[in-house]
Enzyme design. Structure first.
Site, PDB file in Angstrom:
ATOM      1  N   ARG A 115       0.820  -1.235   0.000  1.00  0.00           N
ATOM      2  CA  ARG A 115       0.000   0.000   0.000  1.00  0.00           C
ATOM      3  C   ARG A 115       0.842   1.267   0.000  1.00  0.00           C
ATOM      4  NH1 ARG A 115      -2.473  -3.246   3.826  1.00  0.00           N
ATOM      5  NH2 ARG A 115      -4.338  -4.259   3.017  1.00  0.00           N
ATOM      6  N   GLU A 133       9.015  19.540 -23.742  1.00  0.00           N
ATOM      7  CA  GLU A 133       8.292  19.750 -22.469  1.00  0.00           C
ATOM      8  C   GLU A 133       8.737  21.068 -21.820  1.00  0.00           C
ATOM      9  OE1 GLU A 133       5.761  17.902 -21.601  1.00  0.00           O
ATOM     10  OE2 GLU A 133       6.096  15.868 -22.354  1.00  0.00           O
ATOM     11  N   ARG A 180      -3.949  21.748 -12.956  1.00  0.00           N
ATOM     12  CA  ARG A 180      -2.866  20.859 -13.419  1.00  0.00           C
ATOM     13  C   ARG A 180      -3.077  20.424 -14.870  1.00  0.00           C
ATOM     14  NH1 ARG A 180       0.339  16.033 -10.152  1.00  0.00           N
ATOM     15  NH2 ARG A 180       1.619  15.420 -11.907  1.00  0.00           N
ATOM     16  N   HIS A 189       7.853  10.725 -27.409  1.00  0.00           N
ATOM     17  CA  HIS A 189       6.737  11.437 -26.780  1.00  0.00           C
ATOM     18  C   HIS A 189       6.832  12.957 -27.040  1.00  0.00           C
ATOM     19  CE1 HIS A 189       3.732  12.379 -23.736  1.00  0.00           C
ATOM     20  NE2 HIS A 189       4.602  13.145 -23.108  1.00  0.00           N
ATOM     21  N   ASN A 246      -1.161  19.542 -19.762  1.00  0.00           N
ATOM     22  CA  ASN A 246      -1.457  18.671 -20.905  1.00  0.00           C
ATOM     23  C   ASN A 246      -1.490  19.433 -22.230  1.00  0.00           C
ATOM     24  OD1 ASN A 246      -1.663  16.509 -19.169  1.00  0.00           O
ATOM     25  ND2 ASN A 246      -3.851  16.860 -18.800  1.00  0.00           N
ATOM     26  N   LYS A 256       6.655  23.390 -12.712  1.00  0.00           N
ATOM     27  CA  LYS A 256       5.809  22.218 -12.472  1.00  0.00           C
ATOM     28  C   LYS A 256       5.407  22.162 -11.001  1.00  0.00           C
ATOM     29  CE  LYS A 256       4.599  17.627 -13.425  1.00  0.00           C
ATOM     30  NZ  LYS A 256       4.762  16.406 -14.177  1.00  0.00           N
ATOM     31  N   LYS A 294       2.833  11.548 -10.420  1.00  0.00           N
ATOM     32  CA  LYS A 294       2.028  10.668 -11.279  1.00  0.00           C
ATOM     33  C   LYS A 294       2.844   9.416 -11.575  1.00  0.00           C
ATOM     34  CE  LYS A 294      -1.052  13.687 -13.916  1.00  0.00           C
ATOM     35  NZ  LYS A 294      -1.351  14.201 -15.267  1.00  0.00           N
ATOM     36  N   HIS A 335      -1.005  17.732 -25.568  1.00  0.00           N
ATOM     37  CA  HIS A 335      -1.082  16.287 -25.330  1.00  0.00           C
ATOM     38  C   HIS A 335      -2.320  15.626 -25.947  1.00  0.00           C
ATOM     39  CE1 HIS A 335       2.302  17.085 -22.769  1.00  0.00           C
ATOM     40  NE2 HIS A 335       2.362  15.853 -22.315  1.00  0.00           N
ATOM     41  N   HIS A 381      -0.887  12.758 -27.889  1.00  0.00           N
ATOM     42  CA  HIS A 381      -1.109  11.364 -27.490  1.00  0.00           C
ATOM     43  C   HIS A 381      -1.725  10.578 -28.628  1.00  0.00           C
ATOM     44  CE1 HIS A 381      -1.157  11.757 -22.820  1.00  0.00           C
ATOM     45  NE2 HIS A 381       0.025  11.452 -23.287  1.00  0.00           N
ATOM     46  N   GLU A 434      -4.867  16.767 -10.145  1.00  0.00           N
ATOM     47  CA  GLU A 434      -5.421  17.183 -11.447  1.00  0.00           C
ATOM     48  C   GLU A 434      -6.941  17.334 -11.444  1.00  0.00           C
ATOM     49  OE1 GLU A 434      -3.349  15.566 -14.907  1.00  0.00           O
ATOM     50  OE2 GLU A 434      -5.156  15.917 -16.093  1.00  0.00           O
TER      51      GLU A 434
HETATM   52  P1  NAD Z   1      12.454   6.621 -21.567  1.00  0.00           P
HETATM   53  O1  NAD Z   1      12.366   6.410 -20.130  1.00  0.00           O
HETATM   54  O2  NAD Z   1      12.144   5.476 -22.472  1.00  0.00           O
HETATM   55  O3  NAD Z   1      13.926   7.165 -21.901  1.00  0.00           O
HETATM   56  C1  NAD Z   1      14.253   7.448 -23.248  1.00  0.00           C
HETATM   57  C2  NAD Z   1      15.491   6.648 -23.687  1.00  0.00           C
HETATM   58  O4  NAD Z   1      16.642   7.267 -23.143  1.00  0.00           O
HETATM   59  C3  NAD Z   1      15.525   5.197 -23.221  1.00  0.00           C
HETATM   60  O5  NAD Z   1      16.087   4.408 -24.238  1.00  0.00           O
HETATM   61  C4  NAD Z   1      16.452   5.255 -22.011  1.00  0.00           C
HETATM   62  O6  NAD Z   1      17.110   4.020 -21.778  1.00  0.00           O
HETATM   63  C5  NAD Z   1      17.433   6.299 -22.449  1.00  0.00           C
HETATM   64  N1  NAD Z   1      18.084   7.034 -21.372  1.00  0.00           N
HETATM   65  C6  NAD Z   1      17.509   7.697 -20.347  1.00  0.00           C
HETATM   66  N2  NAD Z   1      18.418   8.362 -19.646  1.00  0.00           N
HETATM   67  C7  NAD Z   1      19.616   8.123 -20.229  1.00  0.00           C
HETATM   68  C8  NAD Z   1      20.940   8.566 -19.969  1.00  0.00           C
HETATM   69  N3  NAD Z   1      21.214   9.446 -19.013  1.00  0.00           N
HETATM   70  N4  NAD Z   1      21.934   8.100 -20.768  1.00  0.00           N
HETATM   71  C9  NAD Z   1      21.651   7.238 -21.788  1.00  0.00           C
HETATM   72  N5  NAD Z   1      20.427   6.827 -22.103  1.00  0.00           N
HETATM   73  C10 NAD Z   1      19.414   7.253 -21.327  1.00  0.00           C
HETATM   74  O7  NAD Z   1      11.508   7.809 -22.048  1.00  0.00           O
HETATM   75  P2  NAD Z   1      11.312   9.316 -21.526  1.00  0.00           P
HETATM   76  O8  NAD Z   1      11.184  10.129 -22.739  1.00  0.00           O
HETATM   77  O9  NAD Z   1      12.290   9.661 -20.486  1.00  0.00           O
HETATM   78  O10 NAD Z   1       9.894   9.263 -20.814  1.00  0.00           O
HETATM   79  C11 NAD Z   1       8.727   8.933 -21.510  1.00  0.00           C
HETATM   80  C12 NAD Z   1       7.781   8.276 -20.541  1.00  0.00           C
HETATM   81  O11 NAD Z   1       7.503   9.195 -19.490  1.00  0.00           O
HETATM   82  C13 NAD Z   1       6.449   7.901 -21.140  1.00  0.00           C
HETATM   83  O12 NAD Z   1       6.088   6.612 -20.678  1.00  0.00           O
HETATM   84  C14 NAD Z   1       5.484   8.955 -20.589  1.00  0.00           C
HETATM   85  O13 NAD Z   1       4.171   8.461 -20.461  1.00  0.00           O
HETATM   86  C15 NAD Z   1       6.108   9.231 -19.249  1.00  0.00           C
HETATM   87  N6  NAD Z   1       5.785  10.568 -18.713  1.00  0.00           N
HETATM   88  C16 NAD Z   1       5.282  10.636 -17.463  1.00  0.00           C
HETATM   89  C17 NAD Z   1       4.991  11.866 -16.903  1.00  0.00           C
HETATM   90  C18 NAD Z   1       4.503  11.949 -15.486  1.00  0.00           C
HETATM   91  O14 NAD Z   1       4.109  13.030 -15.048  1.00  0.00           O
HETATM   92  N7  NAD Z   1       4.549  10.864 -14.724  1.00  0.00           N
HETATM   93  C19 NAD Z   1       5.204  13.041 -17.644  1.00  0.00           C
HETATM   94  C20 NAD Z   1       5.735  12.941 -18.926  1.00  0.00           C
HETATM   95  C21 NAD Z   1       6.034  11.698 -19.451  1.00  0.00           C
HETATM   96  N1  GLY Z   2       2.862  15.576 -17.201  1.00  0.00           N
HETATM   97  C1  GLY Z   2       1.601  16.060 -16.784  1.00  0.00           C
HETATM   98  C2  GLY Z   2       1.417  16.077 -15.313  1.00  0.00           C
HETATM   99  O1  GLY Z   2       2.297  15.729 -14.562  1.00  0.00           O
HETATM  100  O2  GLY Z   2       0.359  16.441 -14.855  1.00  0.00           O
END
Ligand code: NAD
Ligand code: GLY
Length: 363
Positions: A121, A185, A241, A265, A245, A227, A143, A248, A252, A237
């Site tokens: 939990r 972003e 918040r 992304h 988006n 942020k 999130k 997005h 998306h 949200e």
């Molecule tokens: P990712 O985590 O896949 O990283 C992108 C690539 O970069 C991967 O191949 C990873 O292995 C590589 N990488 C990362 N850091 C590295 C480093 N320092 N050196 C070498 N390689 C490295 O993708 P991302 O773009 O970081 O994140 C996208 C994800 O984040 C999606 O799933 C999206 O839904 C999520 N997201 C979440 C939120 C949230 O608020 N929780 C907000 C935006 C995006």
């Molecule tokens: N990336 C959108 C949020 O965190 O609300």
């Protein structure tokens, strides 16, 4: 070390930003809580680069530490892989007095965050974001999620970390395309709420693209502050918040119709912002000059602002499927009013979206 505070009452936490801070995570974590065990969730790429540094730092601080490795890729942000993380937590006898450490980009942050939110939990979580997207966006705000075959991030929870540790130096190994995707972003934050950040990017773009660490640190800390400001007002949200988006809705859906493998992304969000700003110009909410500034900055970073092959019907279908799954009320579109200001509009019609997409396709 720079510190930005996310003020959420009992769930408040700092974001530490410093170069080379990865090797200090053990002592920082010790300063936050008493613990004897931790589990680092990371992927195979990041593990090779940084796994040992983080584990050694934790172990030197007297914290028994295991590494759980997930393959690299969005497809592993799944319930199945959350299950494998739970298995490792059980085997390592993790309890609520232990900490999960998410070491990676947004995929690992969301997946390990989800595992930490639900195991027993909820157990303590530390976010160590390594991609630019994770450093400026996903590691802040709590999130967490995994994907469902029918949609992204459909299964998740809000779970704030104990702290976020941003080591800007790790960006040196981040592939260039990933860095560029992260800039989308940052531009988003500039457009929706931070005119100064937007101006800073315009004036320092070549330094940022050359990975001048001072400039990169500036845009990261500014983005984290932005942020934090939004999350402090609306953690779950319910209202404001949603402006995060921006870009997005269409972004998306572009990711979905292209099977999540044509665009990163941030690239899809960049096209989504171009469409949203076009809608805003057509509705006379935004001056065309601001749209031009936005698209010029996006393109200057190497981000796409058009997609000639985009299938408008498919995009519209996905927008509505997404909306049907997530909410019963009207489509909420985030539209820019100016550089540094956005509003949520519920009156955007299908025709307005279609027209804007076809104009963006022709650019
Ligand atoms: P990712 O985590 O896949 O990283 C992108 C690539 O970069 C991967 O191949 C990873 O292995 C590589 N990488 C990362 N850091 C590295 C480093 N320092 N050196 C070498 N390689 C490295 O993708 P991302 O773009 O970081 O994140 C996208 C994800 O984040 C999606 O799933 C999206 O839904 C999520 N997201 C979440 C939120 C949230 O608020 N929780 C907000 C935006 C995006
Ligand atoms: N990336 C959108 C949020 O965190 O609300």
């Amino acid at each position: 070390m720079q510190q930005i505070y996310v003020d959420l009452g009992k769930s408040s936490y700092p974001i530490y930003i410093d170069r080379g801070s990865l090797s200090r995570v053990g002592s920082i974590l010790r300063g936050h809580m008493e613990l004897s065990r931790a589990a680092i969730a990371t992927n195979n790429v990041i593990n090779k680069l940084y796994g040992d540094i983080v584990r050694d730092s934790l172990q030197s601080a007297g914290i028994e530490t295991e590494i759980v490795e997930v393959p690299d890729g969005e497809e592993y942000k799944s319930l199945e892989w959350a299950g494998r993380i739970f298995d490792a937590f059980v085997e390592h006898r993790m309890t609520r007095q232990s900490s999960a450490i998410a070491l990676g980009g947004g995929v690992i942050g969301d997946l390990a965050g989800f595992a930490a939110a639900t195991y027993m939990r909820g157990i303590p979580l530390v976010q160590i974001p390594t991609s630019l997207i994770a450093q400026v966006d996903s590691s802040v705000g709590g999130k967490t999620a995994v994907n469902h075959p029918k949609g992204k991030n459909l299964i998740g929870a809000f779970h704030q970390p104990r702290f976020v540790l941003v080591d800007v130096d790790v960006l040196k190994t981040l592939p260039e395309r990933e860095f560029t995707a992260g800039l989308a972003e940052v531009i988003k934050h500039g457009m929706i709420m931070d005119r100064e950040l937007f101006g800073y990017m315009e004036s320092n773009l070549s330094k940022i693209l050359d990975l001048d660490m001072h400039s990169v640190e500036q845009i990261i800390s500014r983005s984290c502050k932005d942020k934090a400001t939004i999350v402090e007002q609306d953690e779950k949200e319910q209202n404001v918040r949603a402006i995060l988006n921006y870009g997005h809705t269409v972004g998306h859906s572009i990711e979905a119709v292209t099977g999540y493998n044509s665009f990163r992304h941030g690239e899809a969000i960049s096209i989504g912002m171009a469409v949203a700003s076009r809608i805003a110009v057509n509705m006379e909410i935004l001056e065309e000059e601001c749209e031009i500034r936005q698209n010029h900055l996006l393109a200057g970073c190497g981000l796409p602002t058009t997609f000639p092959d985009l299938d408008i019907d498919k995009v519209m279908d996905t927008i509505y499927l997404d909306k049907k799954i997530r909410e019963a009320d009207r489509l909420r579109f985030v539209l820019p009013k100016d550089v540094g200001e956005a509003i949520i509009v519920e009156t955007v019609t299908d025709d307005q979206i279609r027209n804007a997409i076809s104009e963006v396709k022709r650019q």
